[in-house]
Design a protein around this motif. Structure first.
Motif, PDB file in Angstrom:
ATOM      1  N   SER A 155       0.818  -1.143   0.187  1.00 32.66           N
ATOM      2  CA  SER A 155      -0.131   0.019  -0.150  1.00 32.66           C
ATOM      3  C   SER A 155       0.913   0.927  -0.098  1.00 32.66           C
ATOM      4  O   SER A 155       1.712   1.337   0.892  1.00 32.66           O
ATOM      5  CB  SER A 155      -0.973   0.095   1.272  1.00 32.66           C
ATOM      6  N   ASP A 156       0.826   1.950  -0.926  1.00 30.13           N
ATOM      7  CA  ASP A 156       1.843   3.228  -1.273  1.00 30.13           C
ATOM      8  C   ASP A 156       3.167   2.573  -1.343  1.00 30.13           C
ATOM      9  O   ASP A 156       3.396   1.760  -2.109  1.00 30.13           O
ATOM     10  CB  ASP A 156       1.431   4.120  -0.155  1.00 30.13           C
ATOM     11  N   VAL A 157       4.021   2.962  -0.267  1.00 29.07           N
ATOM     12  CA  VAL A 157       5.267   2.528  -0.231  1.00 29.07           C
ATOM     13  C   VAL A 157       5.714   1.819   0.869  1.00 29.07           C
ATOM     14  O   VAL A 157       6.729   1.813   1.585  1.00 29.07           O
ATOM     15  CB  VAL A 157       6.482   3.841  -0.459  1.00 29.07           C
ATOM     16  N   LEU A 158       4.492   1.298   1.431  1.00 23.99           N
ATOM     17  CA  LEU A 158       4.528   0.332   2.803  1.00 23.99           C
ATOM     18  C   LEU A 158       4.276  -1.196   2.259  1.00 23.99           C
ATOM     19  O   LEU A 158       3.342  -1.570   1.599  1.00 23.99           O
ATOM     20  CB  LEU A 158       3.599   0.684   3.680  1.00 23.99           C
TER      21      LEU A 158
ATOM     22  N   SER B  44       8.350   1.670  -7.753  1.00 22.80           N
ATOM     23  CA  SER B  44       8.875   0.936  -9.156  1.00 22.80           C
ATOM     24  C   SER B  44      10.089  -0.023  -8.831  1.00 22.80           C
ATOM     25  O   SER B  44      10.827  -0.307  -9.872  1.00 22.80           O
ATOM     26  CB  SER B  44       8.858   1.904 -10.268  1.00 22.80           C
ATOM     27  N   THR B  45       9.951  -0.812  -7.760  1.00 26.55           N
ATOM     28  CA  THR B  45      11.080  -1.946  -7.574  1.00 26.55           C
ATOM     29  C   THR B  45      10.413  -3.168  -7.175  1.00 26.55           C
ATOM     30  O   THR B  45       9.517  -3.279  -6.107  1.00 26.55           O
ATOM     31  CB  THR B  45      11.988  -1.420  -6.396  1.00 26.55           C
ATOM     32  N   LEU B  46      10.926  -4.316  -7.476  1.00 25.04           N
ATOM     33  CA  LEU B  46      10.454  -5.496  -7.148  1.00 25.04           C
ATOM     34  C   LEU B  46      11.174  -5.932  -5.793  1.00 25.04           C
ATOM     35  O   LEU B  46      12.618  -5.916  -5.973  1.00 25.04           O
ATOM     36  CB  LEU B  46      10.721  -6.878  -8.182  1.00 25.04           C
TER      37      LEU B  46
ATOM     38  N   GLU C  95       8.696 -14.289  -1.346  1.00 20.19           N
ATOM     39  CA  GLU C  95       7.471 -13.940  -1.855  1.00 20.19           C
ATOM     40  C   GLU C  95       8.074 -12.510  -2.338  1.00 20.19           C
ATOM     41  O   GLU C  95       8.772 -12.012  -1.573  1.00 20.19           O
ATOM     42  CB  GLU C  95       6.383 -13.750  -0.801  1.00 20.19           C
ATOM     43  N   CYS C  96       7.602 -12.184  -3.721  1.00 15.33           N
ATOM     44  CA  CYS C  96       8.181 -11.071  -4.454  1.00 15.33           C
ATOM     45  C   CYS C  96       6.917 -10.258  -4.612  1.00 15.33           C
ATOM     46  O   CYS C  96       5.715 -10.684  -5.314  1.00 15.33           O
ATOM     47  CB  CYS C  96       8.982 -11.421  -5.533  1.00 15.33           C
ATOM     48  N   ILE C  97       6.996  -8.779  -4.563  1.00 11.70           N
ATOM     49  CA  ILE C  97       5.972  -7.825  -5.050  1.00 11.70           C
ATOM     50  C   ILE C  97       6.382  -6.730  -5.498  1.00 11.70           C
ATOM     51  O   ILE C  97       7.643  -6.075  -4.894  1.00 11.70           O
ATOM     52  CB  ILE C  97       4.950  -7.742  -3.944  1.00 11.70           C
ATOM     53  N   GLN C  98       5.903  -6.070  -6.392  1.00 10.38           N
ATOM     54  CA  GLN C  98       6.286  -4.684  -7.085  1.00 10.38           C
ATOM     55  C   GLN C  98       5.884  -3.633  -6.355  1.00 10.38           C
ATOM     56  O   GLN C  98       4.621  -3.543  -5.994  1.00 10.38           O
ATOM     57  CB  GLN C  98       5.919  -4.557  -8.713  1.00 10.38           C
ATOM     58  N   THR C  99       6.567  -2.735  -6.127  1.00 14.12           N
ATOM     59  CA  THR C  99       6.259  -1.483  -5.380  1.00 14.12           C
ATOM     60  C   THR C  99       5.520  -0.472  -6.561  1.00 14.12           C
ATOM     61  O   THR C  99       5.925  -0.405  -7.496  1.00 14.12           O
ATOM     62  CB  THR C  99       7.323  -0.631  -4.923  1.00 14.12           C
ATOM     63  N   PRO C 100       4.719   0.439  -6.278  1.00 19.00           N
ATOM     64  CA  PRO C 100       3.837   1.297  -7.133  1.00 19.00           C
ATOM     65  C   PRO C 100       4.996   2.298  -7.639  1.00 19.00           C
ATOM     66  O   PRO C 100       6.011   2.396  -6.896  1.00 19.00           O
ATOM     67  CB  PRO C 100       3.003   2.082  -6.408  1.00 19.00           C
TER      68      PRO C 100
END
Length: 548
Positions: A335-338, A395-397, A419-424
């Motif tokens: 959520s956002d940068v969290l 914009s970072t994985l 577990e990987c996820i992309q930041t907005p």
């Protein structure tokens, strides 16, 4: 008179006083010892004692100490005199020769239980099939009077060594009935056993040394070998190997560990694990018998078609120590940068044993999934199952993995799956554009407001000058529809007359002839001189006329 003579002989005695009074207690055996440096011959010694039930009551009178009267040596046994082992006792000694006596020694104070030593335990050995069976009996096993009532509290230490010149000593903790099966065949071993009470910080005397020779072990291929336990998240499995080539069935048996602390024979108290009876596979799930309040022993009984059986070696299971912690589960969200991390405890949320008994903490590793994979790994430790990570790059994985660990049991799990996820994306530029647009809009609105206000003020001024809201009186604009020919413009160059109308004349004006009024108006217009006062007077006169 005899008593007086006794006092005189005591005051004039040459006998020295015994010193260094000591009492040695082993189990319920009491020995009083002292030193005497006199060279007197035919000297004997006698002792007295007194005791009190507690420290606040007054001690009883001094009494002769049984077993310590007219003793010729420097020690005596007074075991029969002491029956209360938790009370305070006082002891003193003096030297005697006929009717001559020495002064009493210093008083020795003691509470028997606190100074008593644990006596040596009994030990029996049996050598069979390459192993040595040891049976230990507690100190005071056959004694009528006992110092150590709770013999189940005893723990036993065994010292074992080969009967050779270069022997190496081994020390291990054993149960009252114990088997040692890792010994060399045809070898003589010697051993001694000591009883201890760890809670009371007492170590007893060692038993006499006993030696015995081992025999050769017969390798029975029927027996299950390499018996081991695999345990994870309180799920326990027993595994073993089958070296036998023919058909074999197995019974898995367990014994509650507490029974081994007893001095009784526990061999008939082994039980079969439910679901692991007459099985042909070489593994068994025995989780059903496990609780967290004790420890267990397991073994495998192999049975052939000819009803021949063989028991494997025993393995010990201490559930919370034997068990291993499995990896936790994780879910990640952005959520956002969290970065939000939700952790599932090992064994699942329904595993209360893992959650309650191990008091788990979690070690979180996270990093940018770039070409330098795991080069800049960051770590965070939490107690809760929910964690939040901030200061992420847009914009970072990012990749995450979590490890569960227990500090009390010094155990840690493997790491969970990554577990990987992309930041907005970066939202700074859109925010700047939005802020610029809003600022420009506000400035435009302010300028437009000021411009409208200025135009409105200019309009009012022009309207006031060219289109006044007040109308000139009728005598100036004209009467009966005659237009005003010349606009009224006052000039400072032409002098103006100041005229005033006296109220008393107003009544006369009412009677003026219309022709005279017209003639007067014409004459006034020709003069070309007016004043504001005339305007006002004219207006007032008109109003007076209308009223009349």
């Amino acid at each position: 008179m005899g008593h007086l003579g006794f006092c005189i002989s005591q005051s004039q005695t040459t006998l020295k006083t015994p010193w260094d009074i000591q009492v040695y207690v082993v189990n319920t055996n009491f020995t009083l010892r002292w030193n005497y440096t006199g060279n007197d011959s035919n000297v004997a010694f006698s002792a007295e004692y007194r005791w009190s039930e507690d420290f606040e009551t007054v001690e009883t009178e001094w009494n002769e100490l049984p077993g310590c009267q007219n003793v010729t040596g420097t020690e005596c046994d007074f075991s029969s005199a002491v029956t209360e082992y938790y009370d305070m006792h006082h002891v003193r000694v003096r030297a005697e020769r006929r009717k001559e006596v020495s002064p009493w020694s210093d008083i020795f104070e003691m509470i028997p239980y606190f100074i008593a030593q644990i006596g040596p335990p009994g030990i029996e050995l049996q050598s069979t099939n390459g192993i040595i069976k040891i049976k230990v009996s507690p100190p005071e096993a056959n004694a009528v009077r006992k110092m150590w009532i709770a013999h189940l509290r005893f723990k036993y230490n065994l010292v074992l060594w080969e009967n050779s010149s270069n022997a190496e000593f081994r020390s291990l903790s054993i149960f009252p009935t114990h088997v040692i099966d890792d010994l060399a065949p045809d070898t003589t071993y010697c051993m001694k056993v000591q009883a201890t009470l760890p809670l009371d910080f007492k170590e007893g005397l060692f038993s006499p040394v006993r030696c015995i020779k081992t025999t050769r072990k017969v390798n029975d291929l029927l027996c299950a070998t390499n018996v081991s336990i695999l345990a994870s998240n309180m799920k326990f499995h027993l595994h073993w190997n089958n070296p036998y080539k023919q058909h074999v069935s197995y019974n898995v048996q367990y014994l509650i560990g507490y029974l081994k602390k007893l001095h009784d024979d526990y061999s008939p108290k082994w039980l079969n694990v439910h679901g692991c009876e007459n099985i042909t596979v070489t593994q068994c799930n025995f989780s059903s018998i496990i609780t967290t309040t004790g420890f267990y022993y397991l073994r495998v009984q192999a049975m052939s078609e000819s009803n021949r059986s063989c028991l494997s070696n025993e393995v010990k299971v201490n559930p919370l120590i034997t068990n291993e912690i499995g990896p936790p589960g994780i879910k990640v969200d952005i959520s956002d940068v969290l970065l939000h991390i939700q952790i599932s405890p090992p064994g699942g949320s329904e595993s209360e044993v893992m959650r309650d008994h191990y008091d788990l903490s979690y070690r979180i590793l996270y990093w940018k999934n770039s070409s330098n994979n795991e080069e800049d790994i960051k770590m965070k430790e939490v107690k809760q199952t929910i964690a939040t990570i901030s200061d992420l790059t847009p914009s970072t994985l990012y990749c995450v993995k979590v490890q569960a660990f227990s500090q009390i049991y010094n155990k840690s799990s493997d790491y969970s799956k990554e577990e990987c996820i992309q930041t907005p994306g970066d939202k700074i530029l859109p925010l700047i554009i939005l802020a610029t647009f809003v600022t420009a809009l506000i400035v435009v609105l302010l300028v437009a407001t000021l411009l409208v206000f200025a135009l409105y003020q200019a309009y009012n001024k022009i309207k006031y000058v060219f289109f006044p809201s007040c109308h000139p009186p009728l005598n100036i604009e004209g009467f009966a529809g005659q237009p005003f020919i010349r606009p009224y413009l006052s000039t400072t160059e032409e002098p103006t007359e100041i005229c005033s109308i006296i109220e008393t004349v107003l009544t006369e004006v009412n009677h003026i002839d219309f022709k005279d009024y017209k003639h007067s108006k014409q004459s006034s217009r020709d003069s070309g001189n007016y004043s504001n006062d005339d305007d006002t007077s004219g207006s007032k006169a008109s109003e007076e006329k209308e009223i009349v």
